[in-house]
Design an enzyme around this catalytic site. Structure first.
Site, short mmCIF file in Angstrom:
data_model
loop_
_atom_site.label_atom_id
_atom_site.label_comp_id
_atom_site.label_asym_id
_atom_site.label_seq_id
_atom_site.Cartn_x
_atom_site.Cartn_y
_atom_site.Cartn_z
N ARG A 87 0.85 -1.20 0.00
CA ARG A 87 0.00 0.00 0.00
C ARG A 87 0.88 1.24 0.00
O ARG A 87 1.78 1.37 0.84
CB ARG A 87 -0.91 0.00 1.24
CG ARG A 87 -1.74 1.26 1.35
CD ARG A 87 -2.75 1.24 2.49
NE ARG A 87 -3.41 2.53 2.53
CZ ARG A 87 -3.48 3.32 3.60
NH1 ARG A 87 -2.98 2.93 4.76
NH2 ARG A 87 -4.06 4.50 3.52
N HIS A 131 -3.36 10.97 0.84
CA HIS A 131 -2.77 10.75 2.17
C HIS A 131 -2.17 12.09 2.59
O HIS A 131 -0.96 12.21 2.81
CB HIS A 131 -1.75 9.62 2.14
CG HIS A 131 -1.50 8.99 3.49
ND1 HIS A 131 -1.58 7.62 3.71
CD2 HIS A 131 -1.18 9.53 4.69
CE1 HIS A 131 -1.30 7.36 4.99
NE2 HIS A 131 -1.04 8.51 5.61
N GLU A 176 -7.85 8.25 6.37
CA GLU A 176 -8.18 8.87 7.66
C GLU A 176 -8.69 10.31 7.55
O GLU A 176 -8.02 11.24 7.99
CB GLU A 176 -6.95 8.84 8.58
CG GLU A 176 -6.41 7.45 8.83
CD GLU A 176 -5.31 7.43 9.90
OE1 GLU A 176 -4.82 8.51 10.28
OE2 GLU A 176 -4.98 6.33 10.36
N ASN A 302 -7.69 1.58 9.77
CA ASN A 302 -6.39 1.78 10.41
C ASN A 302 -6.62 1.68 11.91
O ASN A 302 -7.39 2.45 12.48
CB ASN A 302 -5.82 3.17 10.09
CG ASN A 302 -5.36 3.27 8.64
OD1 ASN A 302 -5.42 2.29 7.90
ND2 ASN A 302 -4.89 4.43 8.26
N TYR A 304 -4.87 1.60 15.63
CA TYR A 304 -3.70 1.79 16.48
C TYR A 304 -4.03 1.58 17.97
O TYR A 304 -3.31 0.90 18.66
CB TYR A 304 -3.09 3.18 16.26
CG TYR A 304 -2.38 3.27 14.93
CD1 TYR A 304 -1.07 2.84 14.79
CD2 TYR A 304 -3.04 3.75 13.80
CE1 TYR A 304 -0.42 2.88 13.56
CE2 TYR A 304 -2.40 3.79 12.56
CZ TYR A 304 -1.09 3.36 12.45
OH TYR A 304 -0.46 3.39 11.23
N GLU A 362 -3.65 -0.21 8.04
CA GLU A 362 -2.50 0.22 8.84
C GLU A 362 -2.66 -0.33 10.23
O GLU A 362 -3.77 -0.37 10.79
CB GLU A 362 -2.42 1.76 8.98
CG GLU A 362 -1.89 2.48 7.79
CD GLU A 362 -1.85 4.00 7.99
OE1 GLU A 362 -1.65 4.47 9.13
OE2 GLU A 362 -2.03 4.70 6.99
C1 FCB Z 1 -1.69 7.18 10.80
C2 FCB Z 1 -1.30 7.76 9.48
C3 FCB Z 1 0.06 7.34 9.00
C4 FCB Z 1 1.06 7.30 10.13
C5 FCB Z 1 0.52 6.51 11.29
C6 FCB Z 1 1.49 6.37 12.45
O1 FCB Z 1 -2.64 7.98 11.41
O2 FCB Z 1 -2.23 7.37 8.49
O3 FCB Z 1 0.46 8.21 7.97
O4 FCB Z 1 1.42 8.57 10.48
O5 FCB Z 1 -0.66 7.10 11.75
#
Ligand code: FCB
Length: 452
Positions: A87, A131, A176, A302, A304, A362
């Site tokens: 990607r 992006h 995002e 994504n 995290y 992500e």
């Molecule tokens: C996400 C972003 C990516 C990177 C990660 C750590 O929010 O999409 O570009 O910065 O965080």
């Protein structure tokens, strides 16, 4: 879930469906560098980085990982992991330096070479159109706060998909939109650095609308297109057992998750959040909500961390605050680590919205890596983060979530936006002085897993 590597459940690639997409993710501004080369126009991130005080280490993406010149080596690295997909994002200012109008042939040629390079290595290309690197010329005309930027985005999507659509089938319109809208236009710590709720909400609406407007164009230009959008989504957890915090969870979920998921799935903006926003709610024109709800082939997620929230009566219309509870495992960025949160999130999206396929576009972590005397980077924590999140992904599949792929963030250490080069998210280490790439222990683990 255990954090002891020896007690982790065994994990094999064959635990996942044969067609599962395995890869890494990157983004143009974070790795390419060469920001003034071959006719590329200025982006809002070039301008933002040039403004003193915006980036923690005073850096910019001007050189970054020099991927613009070193892409064959980087694709070789991706291939050496055993990945079958990759990607990346396309830099709008390389294609249309002024945002719209004149097309820069050299920009298109670069992505031609890059996509051919992926195909030659058996890496399925997954492109993100936006992006975060808006051409500065469009920002000068009002940026995403203006409806005309939607037309510019559709024009850009048209140019790029016409050129690459014969070979590139997987398209992500936006990465995002929450970050573009709220970090860029409310908190102001991302480009373009605006701080205004009303603007942020209007920007958010225009981003979603541009996604919906671009989809038919992508489909018309790309035979067999698979198109979708990538959202940053979070499980929302109450800071305490109080009724006030439970209500805060609902409000926070409205602005963080449902504000995107609801309209994309044809439900319009959530009524509770709209009521809270009052005057700050976006101006919506007839037909907008139907356009936003254009059918997609997949949802990119994504993931995290979960957000732990508390009631905060004095904090904006949503009246919530993200709290840092003690005793929560965190990355060096302070983001909570919760593989369980991924299972919760994926099950929730599947249950409440049922997109045809979900791809984790992500997932990754930053820790303070140490380069050993032997030159190796034994990033035990990042490796564990990766393993535990893949165990969680497998669990989500077991529970019936139609998960189709996993893209680790990121292939390379890179320019981490407002944090500059202070945060390393790569599974491959980059020495920014020499541009030497060194796979970390996490990359070695990923390769061993993908080849299992
Ligand atoms: C996400 C972003 C990516 C990177 C990660 C750590 O929010 O999409 O570009 O910065 O965080």
């Amino acid at each position: 879930m255990t954090t002891d590597p020896d007690r982790l459940p065994p994990l094999r690639r064959s635990d996942f469906p044969p067609a599962f997409r395995w890869g890494c993710a990157t983004a143009a501004y974070q790795i390419e560098g060469a920001t003034t080369e071959d006719g590329r126009g200025e982006s809002i991130w070039d301008r933002f980085c040039a403004t003193p005080g915006r980036i923690r280490d005073g850096s910019s993406g001007a050189v970054a990982c020099d991927h613009y010149h070193r892409w064959p080596e980087d694709l070789d690295l991706a291939l050496s992991l055993g990945a079958n997909a990759y990607r990346f994002s396309i830099a709008w200012p390389r294609i249309l330096p002024a945002g719209r109008g004149a097309v820069n042939a050299k920009g298109l040629e670069f992505y031609d070479r890059l996509v051919d390079g992926m195909l030659a290595r058996g890496l399925e290309p997954w492109a993100t159109l936006y992006h975060w690197d808006l051409p500065q010329a469009l920002q000068d005309a009002g940026g995403w706060a203006e409806r005309s930027t939607i037309d510019a985005f559709v024009e850009y999507a048209d140019v790029v998909t016409r050129r690459l659509g014969d070979r590139l089938k997987h398209w992500i319109t936006h990465n995002e939109p929450w970050c573009t809208a709220f970090l860029g236009h409310l908190e102001g710590n991302h480009a373009p650095g605006v701080r205004d709720l009303r603007t942020a909400m209007q920007v958010c609406h225009h981003l979603l609308l541009s996604h919906g407007r671009a989809l038919p164009v992508v489909r018309a230009n790309v035979p067999g297109a698979q198109a979708g959008i990538t959202l940053s989504l979070h499980p929302i957890v109450a800071a305490s057992a109080s009724a006030a915090d439970a209500a805060a969870v609902q409000r926070h979920d409205g602005s963080r998750n449902r504000w995107f998921l609801d309209p994309l799935h044809g439900r319009g903006y959530p009524a509770d959040t709209l009521a809270l926003l009052g005057d700050a709610a976006p101006r919506v024109e007839p037909g907008d909500m139907a356009a936003i709800a254009a059918p997609t082939d997949f949802l990119g997620v994504n993931y995290y961390f979960p957000e732990i929230v508390a009631d905060a009566p004095d904090r904006g219309p949503i009246r919530t605050r993200v709290v840092e509870l003690p005793d929560v495992e965190r990355t060096a960025f302070g983001w909570p680590v919760s593989p369980e949160g991924l299972v919760v999130l994926l099950e929730r999206i599947h249950r409440d919205y049922a997109p045809p396929v979900i791809h984790i576009t992500e997932n990754g972590s930053t820790y303070d890596d140490v380069v050993g005397a032997d030159g190796r980077i034994i990033d035990v924590e990042r490796r564990l983060y990766l393993v535990r999140h893949l165990v969680a992904a497998r669990e989500a599949l077991r529970r019936g979530v139609p998960l189709g792929g996993y893209f680790a963030w990121s292939l390379l250490d890179n320019f981490e936006w407002a944090e500059g080069y202070l945060r390393r998210f790569g599974i491959v280490h980059v020495d920014y002085t020499t541009q030497k790439r060194t796979p970390k222990a996490s990359a070695e683990w990923y390769a061993q897993f993908l080849r299992s």
